[in-house]
Design an enzyme around this catalytic site. Structure first.
Site, PDB file in Angstrom:
ATOM      1  N   LYS A  80      -3.556  23.329  -1.651  1.00  0.00           N
ATOM      2  CA  LYS A  80      -2.420  22.417  -1.556  1.00  0.00           C
ATOM      3  C   LYS A  80      -1.113  23.059  -2.024  1.00  0.00           C
ATOM      4  CE  LYS A  80      -5.051  18.144  -2.398  1.00  0.00           C
ATOM      5  NZ  LYS A  80      -4.820  17.502  -1.095  1.00  0.00           N
ATOM      6  N   GLY A 152      -7.086   9.381  -5.295  1.00  0.00           N
ATOM      7  CA  GLY A 152      -7.480   9.289  -6.688  1.00  0.00           C
ATOM      8  C   GLY A 152      -7.793   7.891  -7.170  1.00  0.00           C
ATOM      9  N   ARG A 164      -5.810   1.985  10.826  1.00  0.00           N
ATOM     10  CA  ARG A 164      -5.626   0.871  11.766  1.00  0.00           C
ATOM     11  C   ARG A 164      -4.189   0.830  12.292  1.00  0.00           C
ATOM     12  NH1 ARG A 164      -9.524  -2.643  12.686  1.00  0.00           N
ATOM     13  NH2 ARG A 164     -11.240  -2.935  11.226  1.00  0.00           N
TER      14      ARG A 164
END
Length: 293
Positions: A80, A152, A164
């Protein structure tokens, strides 16, 4: 073979399709993830729940973590970088990371500009919570997307909301006439050509995984039913009581997400899952999904 093109990078990301990508903090966890069937691992110093608990500024991991993980596994290793921090990304590329995640889990380095990902040879993964955000990241060069969810927390509700929303917006775009697409592109803040591609194909031009809150085998299977191409699991594995069991079970449930008897079997005797967080209890400043745009 030519390297570093959008086609090559998107093709590499396609190879992860149907799989599970797990956060790991050291070589031992990476070996557990690979043995359980993970298609890739994300090397970082702290999983999202620890980052959330520690507070302060979260940055790129110590390069030693990435190097140790790369030594012990044969599957791709991701890492990351902070949003907009192109130096962290260059460092990770130089270290040999297979993918870079420009991640809202870390504290953003730039509140306005994301990294120009087309300038890199390594493919990028980025988070998105709606179609506009997804297409902006693709325009910048992202080869792979993931729903942001709320990392988290062990709470799947935001990942469901984002998946969605994106699929619903894609269906809406499919039903627009071509002249209406110009207006919609302006509304979403995205290039017309990318929106036209979505209109004609009925899908995003890159793979889109689920992330942010996946904590159980059923969570993973639910996201596959909702249209995810695969699953990222962060704190859900190594914050559970028995990480090896959870890792194998989530891989099985993702692969066989329509086999409910199998999901029932692999969900037995897993021990205690990671402790979840009710998202309504989070202060606005604690919501990682709102980082980036």
């Amino acid at each position: 073979m030519e390297t570093g093109t959008s086609r090559v990078k998107r093709g590499m990301a396609e190879m992860q399709k149907g799989g599970v990508i797990m956060d790991v903090m050291n070589a031992e966890q990476a070996k557990i993830a690979e043995a359980a069937g993970a298609t890739a691992v994300m090397a970082l110093e702290r999983v999202p729940s620890d980052i959330r608990a520690a507070g302060g500024v979260a940055r790129m991991a110590d390069p030693t973590v990435l190097e140790e993980v790369m030594k012990v596994v044969s599957i791709p290793v991701m890492a990351k970088a902070r949003i907009g921090h192109y130096v962290e990304a260059r460092v990770l590329e130089a270290l040999g990371a297979d993918y870079i995640d420009e991640s809202e889990v870390l504290t953003p380095a730039d509140e306005v500009f994301h990294i120009s990902k087309r300038d890199f040879t390594v493919p990028f993964v980025c988070g998105a919570k709606d179609l506009g955000e997804a297409l902006r990241r693709i325009q910048e060069g992202a080869a792979m997307l993931r729903t942001k969810g709320e990392p988290g927390t062990g709470n799947i509700v935001e990942a469901v909301r984002h998946m969605r929303l994106i699929t619903g917006q894609i269906r809406k775009v499919q039903n627009l006439s071509k002249d209406e697409l110009y207006h919609e592109a302006k509304n979403l803040g995205v290039p017309y050509d990318l929106l036209l591609d979505v209109h004609e194909t009925g899908k995003l031009p890159v793979v889109n995984f689920a992330a942010g809150g996946v904590a159980t085998p059923s969570d993973a299977a639910l996201m596959m039913h909702l249209g995810a191409d695969g699953v990222f699991v962060g704190s859900g594995i190594f914050k559970s009581e028995y990480p090896e069991r959870f890792a194998r079970a989530i891989v099985e449930a993702t692969t066989h997400y329509t086999d409910y008897k199998l999901i029932a079997e692999v969900s037995k005797n897993l021990g205690t899952p990671m402790k979840g967080i009710e998202i309504s209890k989070l202060a606005p400043s604690e919501r990682m999904q709102d980082r980036g745009f």
